[in-house]
Write an enzyme that holds these catalytic residues in place. Structure first.
Site, mmCIF file in Angstrom:
data_model
loop_
_atom_site.group_PDB
_atom_site.id
_atom_site.type_symbol
_atom_site.label_atom_id
_atom_site.label_comp_id
_atom_site.label_asym_id
_atom_site.label_seq_id
_atom_site.Cartn_x
_atom_site.Cartn_y
_atom_site.Cartn_z
ATOM 1 N N SER A 128 144.505 -39.817 -11.789
ATOM 2 C CA SER A 128 144.947 -38.543 -11.230
ATOM 3 C C SER A 128 146.377 -38.624 -10.712
ATOM 4 O O SER A 128 146.796 -39.635 -10.143
ATOM 5 C CB SER A 128 144.019 -38.133 -10.079
ATOM 6 O OG SER A 128 144.522 -36.986 -9.411
ATOM 7 N N TYR A 152 148.949 -32.929 -12.536
ATOM 8 C CA TYR A 152 148.939 -31.638 -11.850
ATOM 9 C C TYR A 152 150.346 -31.073 -12.016
ATOM 10 O O TYR A 152 151.317 -31.620 -11.505
ATOM 11 C CB TYR A 152 148.569 -31.797 -10.367
ATOM 12 C CG TYR A 152 147.087 -31.893 -10.138
ATOM 13 C CD1 TYR A 152 146.244 -30.850 -10.528
ATOM 14 C CD2 TYR A 152 146.520 -33.007 -9.526
ATOM 15 C CE1 TYR A 152 144.870 -30.928 -10.316
ATOM 16 C CE2 TYR A 152 145.150 -33.089 -9.314
ATOM 17 C CZ TYR A 152 144.339 -32.041 -9.725
ATOM 18 O OH TYR A 152 142.988 -32.120 -9.518
ATOM 19 N N THR A 178 145.850 -30.746 -16.216
ATOM 20 C CA THR A 178 144.836 -29.897 -15.597
ATOM 21 C C THR A 178 145.404 -28.497 -15.387
ATOM 22 O O THR A 178 146.381 -28.314 -14.662
ATOM 23 C CB THR A 178 144.378 -30.494 -14.255
ATOM 24 O OG1 THR A 178 143.741 -31.754 -14.508
ATOM 25 C CG2 THR A 178 143.382 -29.574 -13.553
ATOM 26 N N LYS A 260 143.109 -29.692 -19.814
ATOM 27 C CA LYS A 260 141.827 -29.780 -19.123
ATOM 28 C C LYS A 260 141.555 -28.488 -18.344
ATOM 29 O O LYS A 260 142.419 -28.006 -17.618
ATOM 30 C CB LYS A 260 141.829 -30.965 -18.164
ATOM 31 C CG LYS A 260 140.512 -31.237 -17.459
ATOM 32 C CD LYS A 260 140.595 -32.539 -16.685
ATOM 33 C CE LYS A 260 139.294 -32.887 -15.997
ATOM 34 N NZ LYS A 260 139.027 -32.027 -14.827
ATOM 35 N N HIS A 284 136.144 -28.009 -13.704
ATOM 36 C CA HIS A 284 136.529 -28.860 -12.574
ATOM 37 C C HIS A 284 135.295 -29.253 -11.744
ATOM 38 O O HIS A 284 135.355 -29.368 -10.522
ATOM 39 C CB HIS A 284 137.548 -28.147 -11.681
ATOM 40 C CG HIS A 284 138.574 -29.066 -11.073
ATOM 41 N ND1 HIS A 284 139.828 -29.243 -11.595
ATOM 42 C CD2 HIS A 284 138.528 -29.873 -9.976
ATOM 43 C CE1 HIS A 284 140.505 -30.099 -10.852
ATOM 44 N NE2 HIS A 284 139.739 -30.506 -9.872
#
Length: 389
Positions: A128, A152, A178, A260, A284
């Site tokens: 992440s 992100y 994402t 995603k 999510h």
């Protein structure tokens, strides 16, 4: 040589002859209950919690439960090979560890422990952006093992560009972007505890070590950590991005790009049109939109729309080896596993993560064989009971 994942159960039985039993449950669905007794309410709620009333997370599990496997008999499944090709990469099984941020809240060894566990089992780890450990340290813990980076996609283009360059230099091969979190969803369990790890500088390691991010600070992070946190919060998400903006990511990343959070077939087609390489059908884990379509209900429609153009992956609700089988039957090439490995980490560090991976893939291997398949490639929608869908 193909790895015999099912052998894990015989290893457990043989160890039992000397009185040893597994430290953690072999049913991954029991891990959350055990974590409730070990983790504080803040960290537990952050991992286990969902958006709104939790209806989407429940729907994810229900959608998988509604699909029932129809085993076939008298097929030669003596020798099995669970390996698959995903995005040009050879994986030992159709599984990767999903990106989960801030996991130092459940165990001090955090992402490096997950990285070592994934590398030991040959399973890709999707790191992440919001990790508790800088990406270079996580990469070092994995050696040459397959690793992917989750982005992100925030407001500062220079930080994004820097992240992509750092990830490439650290050996991350696939970019997972994402899309469903331009802003945080409404999460009552976190709100009731007033618990947001970012405010304490947890999950900011990649940002605080980034030269482009630090260039935007008046003082070094260690001199004014509160200002650094506020700067992070100001650029973390960007709700203004649209499909043409993907060209920026394509320009600065020369490997596969996977989007995603795709749930609608039309969005999946837009992803293909934009030159993306794959999508993750995901909500999510139910953490963003209460009342959302269950990911497993969206999966067949997305796979039908773009399965011949894109690699379709799946997450949200996966807990067992049977769930992996069902996801493949519904059109996924592989699945991403989230919460269970985080519980494994919280309960037993790196060994806990490895335990979860091995349990899940042992059950998948046995489910595959007992349903009449020697390889994931032969699993189709015909292997599920469509009457209950």
């Amino acid at each position: 040589m193909a790895k015999h994942w099912a052998d894990f159960q015989y290893e457990i039985y043989l160890n039992g002859m000397s009185g040893a039993v597994p430290r953690l449950p072999t049913d991954p669905t029991r891990l959350e209950e055990m974590a409730e007794h070990r983790l504080g309410p803040g960290p537990l709620g952050y991992v286990a919690g969902s958006a709104g009333d939790g209806s989407t997370a429940r729907a994810n599990r229900a959608a998988l439960a509604r699909r029932r496997i129809v085993p076939r008999m008298l097929r030669n499944v003596q020798e099995r090979d669970l390996s698959v090709q995903v995005l040009g990469r050879a994986l030992p099984a159709p599984l990767a560890l999903a990106p989960v941020g801030t996991i130092s809240i459940v165990h001090p060894d955090a992402e490096p422990a997950v990285a070592r566990a994934a590398a030991a089992q040959g399973v890709p780890y999707v790191l992440s952006s919001a990790s508790s450990t800088p990406m270079e340290q996580v990469a070092a813990a994995m050696g040459d093992a397959e690793r992917w980076f989750q982005l992100y996609w925030g407001k500062d283009r220079e930080v994004t560009r820097s992240f992509l360059g750092r990830a490439k230099a650290a050996g991350f091969t696939v970019l997972v972007v994402t899309l469903d979190t331009p802003i945080l969803g409404y999460r009552p369990r976190d709100l009731d505890q007033a618990y947001l790890p970012f405010l304490n500088g947890v999950g900011t390691a990649n940002y605080f070590t980034d030269p482009a991010f630090r260039a935007g600070l008046a003082k070094p992070v260690h001199e004014d950590p509160k200002a650094a946190v506020l700067h992070f919060l100001g650029l973390f998400g960007d709700a203004s991005h649209t499909w043409p903006d993907l060209a920026f990511l394509r320009e600065h990343w020369d490997g596969p790009i996977v989007l995603k959070g795709v749930l609608h077939p039309a969005d999946a087609r837009l992803a293909a049109d934009a030159g993306m390489d794959g999508v993750v059908v995901s909500n999510h884990g139910g953490r963003q939109v209460a009342g959302s379509v269950a990911a497993a209900d969206a999966l067949p429609r997305v796979a039908a729309a773009v399965g011949d153009r894109l690699t379709v992956l799946f997450d949200s609700g996966v807990r067992t080896g049977a769930d992996v089988f069902k996801a493949l039957a519904l059109g996924a090439r592989a699945v991403l596993l989230g919460r269970p490995y985080v519980y494994g980490l919280g309960l037993d560090g790196q060994p806990g993560v490895e335990h979860v991976i091995r349990c899940l893939l042992a059950e998948f291997d046995l489910t595959l064989a007992l349903s009449g398949h020697a390889t994931p490639a032969t699993v189709t929608a015909d292997d599920l009971d469509e009457a209950s869908v």
